[in-house]
Design a protein around this motif. Structure first.
Motif, short mmCIF file in Angstrom:
data_model
loop_
_atom_site.label_atom_id
_atom_site.label_comp_id
_atom_site.label_asym_id
_atom_site.label_seq_id
_atom_site.Cartn_x
_atom_site.Cartn_y
_atom_site.Cartn_z
N LEU A 87 19.20 8.91 -13.00
CA LEU A 87 18.17 9.12 -11.98
C LEU A 87 17.06 10.01 -12.50
CD1 LEU A 87 20.57 10.11 -9.04
CD2 LEU A 87 19.77 7.80 -9.61
N ASN A 144 18.79 9.88 -3.82
CA ASN A 144 19.35 8.89 -4.74
C ASN A 144 20.71 9.33 -5.26
OD1 ASN A 144 17.32 6.99 -4.58
ND2 ASN A 144 16.27 7.64 -6.45
N TYR A 145 20.85 10.61 -5.54
CA TYR A 145 22.15 11.10 -6.00
C TYR A 145 23.22 10.87 -4.95
CZ TYR A 145 25.91 14.31 -7.16
OH TYR A 145 27.15 14.84 -7.41
N SER A 194 13.54 5.22 -11.23
CA SER A 194 12.69 6.31 -10.74
C SER A 194 12.35 6.11 -9.27
CB SER A 194 11.39 6.38 -11.56
OG SER A 194 10.68 5.16 -11.49
N THR A 218 13.06 4.47 -5.17
CA THR A 218 14.05 4.68 -4.11
C THR A 218 14.56 3.32 -3.65
OG1 THR A 218 12.80 6.64 -3.40
CG2 THR A 218 14.49 5.78 -1.90
N ASN A 242 12.81 12.02 -4.42
CA ASN A 242 13.94 11.16 -4.06
C ASN A 242 15.21 11.49 -4.84
OD1 ASN A 242 13.19 10.24 -6.57
ND2 ASN A 242 12.86 8.11 -5.95
N ALA A 260 23.25 8.74 -2.51
CA ALA A 260 23.51 7.31 -2.33
C ALA A 260 24.38 6.77 -3.45
CB ALA A 260 22.19 6.56 -2.27
N ALA A 261 24.11 7.19 -4.68
CA ALA A 261 24.91 6.73 -5.82
C ALA A 261 26.35 7.19 -5.70
CB ALA A 261 24.29 7.25 -7.12
N TRP A 274 22.78 0.10 -4.18
CA TRP A 274 23.82 1.01 -4.65
C TRP A 274 25.19 0.35 -4.64
CZ3 TRP A 274 22.03 4.65 -7.40
CH2 TRP A 274 20.78 5.21 -7.12
#
Length: 318
Positions: free
Chosen positions: A133, A153-154, A113, A115, A149, A156-157, A121
């Motif tokens: 996420l 986060n998406y 949850s 950042t 975030n 970055a993943a 990653w």
């Protein structure tokens, strides 16, 4: 506890037992203990990012083989998915080979949850097949909102090469201490799906989180009858959205929300089961509720550290 360095004859081979710590850790490559890399890993391999503390404190995973099968060396104070077999690991008598009772099924995964930093990653993409996420949060001060975030986060993943990215929705439900009413289920769902579509996200499964909370936000506090009706309203909307959905839930919390462990609000959707037994594998889920008799995912460790960041650990079927 720190064990001194000494020598022993193990399996006919003289080996050095390095100073070690007894804090247990779990990696996609097996369970182990947290140790200082300068002290060695007693025939095993260090994996970074799975232990708290400095960067040189890493998870030492030591494979072992017994007549009962292969496994990993663990301290008997930790949880073994099968049974401990003594005499096949170097060191103290409480450091034994954990041989699994069966092969765990499912892809190694985690959910977050927060950042995390960029280094997380890279590690996650190398060690896990699925990352889930948080995409929507109850945000009782506003009646529900897309997680701030989520998009970052998406991206970055995906940039790191995480093979499969899922997302979960933790909706605003119940009556809130802020006095702000939750947005309607239809509005909350639309906000979540618009965030996905407007940012060109390619996601695996979307998960609907059903769990009670209290204090800052109150989830599912309407009483069994109203909670049941609300959950079924949500499930109907999920099914009508044209997306691939599943339900995240803990059987031990079910009767508190819906009056009975057997109350069925959405067993037509696949289950991500919460069972905190520290044992990976979807096939190890053995507690069910709400009409489910099987699961497609399992959350088995809550609030741990992996790849240097706070996560929960999971197994997911492909």
């Amino acid at each position: 506890m720190i064990f001194p360095v000494f020598y022993l004859l193990f399996g006919g081979v003289s080996a050095t037992l390095e100073t070690r710590q007894t804090t247990s850790c779990t990696t996609p490559n097996g369970a182990g203990y947290c140790g200082n890399t300068s002290n060695g890993c007693s025939g095993g391999t260090f994996y970074a990012g799975f232990c708290p503390g400095a960067s040189n404190i890493q998870c030492c995973v030591v494979p072992c083989s017994t007549p009962s099968g292969s496994g990993h060396c663990q301290y008997t104070s930790s949880t073994c998915s099968g049974s401990f077999v003594s005499g096949y690991c170097p060191g103290a008598s409480d450091y034994q080979c954990c041989v699994g009772s069966s092969s765990a099924t499912g892809l190694p995964g985690l959910d977050i949850s927060g950042t995390p930093p960029a280094a997380f990653w890279t590690c996650a993409a190398s060690n896990y097949k699925v990352v889930a996420l948080r995409g929507y949060q109850q945000a009782c001060g506003s009646g529900g909102q897309v997680a701030s975030n989520f998009v970052a986060n998406y991206r970055a993943a995906k940039s790191a090469g995480v093979p499969r990215v899922d997302a979960y929705m933790f909706p605003c439900t119940g009556t809130q201490p802020t006095g702000v009413a939750c947005k309607s289920p239809a509005t909350q769902l639309a906000e979540f799906l618009n965030a996905i579509d407007n940012n060109g996200m390619t996601l695996g499964t979307l998960w609907f989180d059903i769990e009670p909370t209290s204090g800052t936000c109150n989830a599912w506090n309407l009483g069994a009858t109203q909670n049941t009706a609300l959950a079924r309203q949500w499930v109907s909307l999920l099914q009508g959205s044209g997306r691939k959905w599943g339900i995240y839930a803990n059987g031990n919390q079910w009767s508190g929300m819906f009056g009975s462990r057997s109350t069925d609000v959405g067993s037509q959707l696949p289950l991500w089961a919460v069972q905190f037994d520290r044992t990976p594998g979807v096939n190890t889920v053995n507690t069910f509720m709400g009409g489910w008799t099987s699961a497609v995912a399992k959350q088995y460790i809550l609030d741990t550290t992996a790849c240097g960041f706070s996560v929960d650990l999971d197994s997911f079927l492909a």
